[in-house]
Write a protein that holds these residues in place. Structure first.
Motif, short mmCIF file in Angstrom:
data_model
loop_
_atom_site.label_atom_id
_atom_site.label_comp_id
_atom_site.label_asym_id
_atom_site.label_seq_id
_atom_site.Cartn_x
_atom_site.Cartn_y
_atom_site.Cartn_z
N SER A 71 0.99 -1.23 -0.08
CA SER A 71 0.18 0.02 0.14
C SER A 71 0.99 1.27 0.15
CB SER A 71 -0.84 -0.12 1.19
OG SER A 71 -0.23 -0.06 2.35
N ILE A 73 1.10 5.51 0.41
CA ILE A 73 0.66 6.89 1.09
C ILE A 73 1.32 7.89 -0.02
CG2 ILE A 73 0.59 8.43 2.90
CD1 ILE A 73 0.53 5.96 4.60
N SER A 74 0.54 8.79 -0.54
CA SER A 74 1.14 9.94 -1.59
C SER A 74 0.48 11.12 -1.08
CB SER A 74 0.83 9.67 -3.12
OG SER A 74 -0.54 9.47 -3.35
N LYS A 88 -4.18 7.14 0.26
CA LYS A 88 -3.55 5.78 0.55
C LYS A 88 -4.28 4.90 -0.31
CE LYS A 88 -2.53 2.30 4.17
NZ LYS A 88 -2.69 1.84 5.54
N SER A 89 -3.37 4.22 -1.14
CA SER A 89 -4.03 3.31 -2.39
C SER A 89 -2.97 2.15 -2.65
CB SER A 89 -4.01 4.11 -3.48
OG SER A 89 -4.58 3.26 -4.59
N SER A 90 -3.32 1.37 -3.16
CA SER A 90 -2.48 0.11 -3.55
C SER A 90 -1.72 0.17 -4.86
CB SER A 90 -3.28 -1.30 -3.46
OG SER A 90 -4.31 -1.33 -4.33
N GLU A 114 4.24 0.90 2.33
CA GLU A 114 3.83 0.38 3.49
C GLU A 114 3.62 -1.15 3.00
OE1 GLU A 114 0.64 1.77 5.53
OE2 GLU A 114 1.70 3.48 6.39
N SER A 119 6.93 0.69 7.23
CA SER A 119 7.07 1.65 6.23
C SER A 119 8.30 2.09 5.80
CB SER A 119 6.57 2.96 7.01
OG SER A 119 5.46 2.63 7.50
#
Length: 437
Positions: A71, A73-74, A88-90, A114, A119
């Motif tokens: 996953s 986080i941008s 948050k995305s895959s 992550e 992380s």
């Protein structure tokens, strides 16, 4: 017995050492290896235009980590508010609506991986769509007037040439459909300027195009605009506009203003905006003759207002309107209406006082000026003596002087003077007898 115990302890130590070695190997070489405290960060972060209205960031992860349930986080940071923020995305990419970023300044993109609660460090990518320092445009603003037409205007910067010939190109997106299609990721943004529609109706000021007028606009439109100069010597300016966010109504018109029997002020106004009055908020400003200013917001669907006021004071009122937040995200007020005065009782007293005072003051000032001018005339221009009197005192009769000048002689004979005859009386004294003898 002691030797057996020692042998068992030695075997246990060997097993523990082997397990420790196996764990170390798995941690250092397996799919979940942690060389430091974090996972490897995403790499090869790139930015491109998905289409004219969407930015797309892409990144990769090392191949030996693909078995993990990743996953990401941008975070996108830009000068425009509100910023896009964290997501948050895959997916190994993130798309951002171009309306939510400022393409004229630095755009910073951060992404973090992550995996199973572990992380990575942040990977940062900062880009500037068009390199350079200063643009040729400042104070750019668009307003959609009464939801009928839109004007976009700007001002030249100090660094730009005054006679710059500005050119505006725009792209229009209708609703969720994109009219522009996909863009080749190898194409740079400055190569797309000419693909837009040129402005058809420029707004000129002092002979210089400093605005564009759009006749047909829909609230579902999204405009992307690029402003540059034909010489290409000045850095272009890029912006996007949602008409629904820049709605501005025409100024209202005050149609009635008066004093009520209880000396309050009653104001009534109207607006040219056609939709239901429930969609309009109003604000009224009242200024007293003593300089006190009060602003009162009026509830929706209300175009009248009664305000408390002192009977002896004069008040000036004006009104402005805007769309309600229930139907529009625009926060722009219209311009103020024309100001109207509502007289107070003090005005009648002042009028009569001035009616008496002004004539008296004018009379006094006139008398003072006349006296002053008379004295000033005597000082500046003293009276010239009569020449006849002067010659008469010096030469006698002026006619003699004139005769002398004309004939060269003067009649010196004088007129006979009438003689006065006086009688003489002799008075004798009588002689006495003695004297006679």
């Amino acid at each position: 017995m002691g030797s057996v115990t020692k042998g068992m302890e030695r075997k246990q130590n060997n097993i523990f050492s082997a397990l420790l070695c196996l764990f170390s190997v798995l941690c250092c070489t397996g799919p979940f290896s942690v060389t430091g405290d974090l996972l490897p960060s995403p790499n090869n972060v790139t930015l491109r235009f998905e289409n004219m209205f969407s930015l797309r960031w892409e990144w990769e992860m090392p191949a030996n980590f693909q078995k993990c349930s990743w996953s990401f986080i941008s975070d996108v940071k830009t000068n425009r508010k509100p910023p896009p923020g964290m997501v948050k995305s895959s997916n190994l990419f993130r798309q951002v609506d171009i309306h939510r970023v400022d393409l004229n300044n630095q755009i910073t993109f951060n992404v973090q991986a992550e995996c199973n609660g572990t992380s990575s460090k942040w990977s940062e990518n900062s880009v500037l769509i068009i390199p350079g320092n200063n643009t040729c445009v400042k104070n750019f603003a668009c307003f959609w007037f009464d939801e009928t037409y839109m004007n976009c205007t700007w001002e030249p910067t100090v660094d730009s040439v005054r006679a710059t010939e500005y050119v505006l190109h725009y792209w229009r997106k209708n609703g969720s459909s994109t009219s522009e299609g996909k863009i080749n990721r190898s194409v740079k943004f400055d190569q797309l300027w000419y693909s837009g529609t040129p402005c058809q109706h420029y707004i000129y000021k002092d002979g210089i195009p400093l605005g564009c007028h759009f006749k047909t606009v829909s609230e579902k439109n999204l405009f992307l605009m690029v402003i540059r100069d034909k010489s290409k010597t000045i850095r272009p300016f890029i912006t996007s506009v949602k008409p629904e966010e820049v709605v501005k109504l025409s100024p209202p018109v005050i149609i009635n203003k008066t004093r009520t029997p209880n000396h309050s002020i009653y104001v009534e106004w109207s607006t040219s905006f056609q939709p239901s009055c429930l969609h309009i908020n109003s604000e009224i400003e009242i200024t007293s003759s003593k300089g006190k200013v009060e602003t009162v917001e009026v509830p929706k669907c209300t175009f009248t207002r009664e305000l408390n006021a002192l009977p002896e004071l004069t008040y000036t009122v004006r009104v402005r309107v805007r769309q309600s937040s229930t139907i529009s995200s625009s926060l722009f007020w219209s311009e103020w209406s024309e100001a109207h005065d509502i007289k107070g009782t003090e005005d009648n007293t002042t009028f009569y006082f001035l009616l008496i005072l002004i004539p008296i003051s004018v009379s006094i000032v006139t008398i003072v000026i006349l006296v002053f001018l008379k004295r000033l005339q005597v000082i500046v221009f003293p009276p010239i003596p009569d020449p006849g009197k002067v010659f008469k005192k010096s030469f006698g009769d002026p006619s003699d002087l004139q005769q002398w000048i004309k004939y060269g002689k003067v009649n010196v004979s004088s007129k006979p003077v009438k003689e006065e005859i006086c009688s003489v009386i002799l008075v004798e004294t009588p002689l006495f007898s003695s004297q006679a003898e």
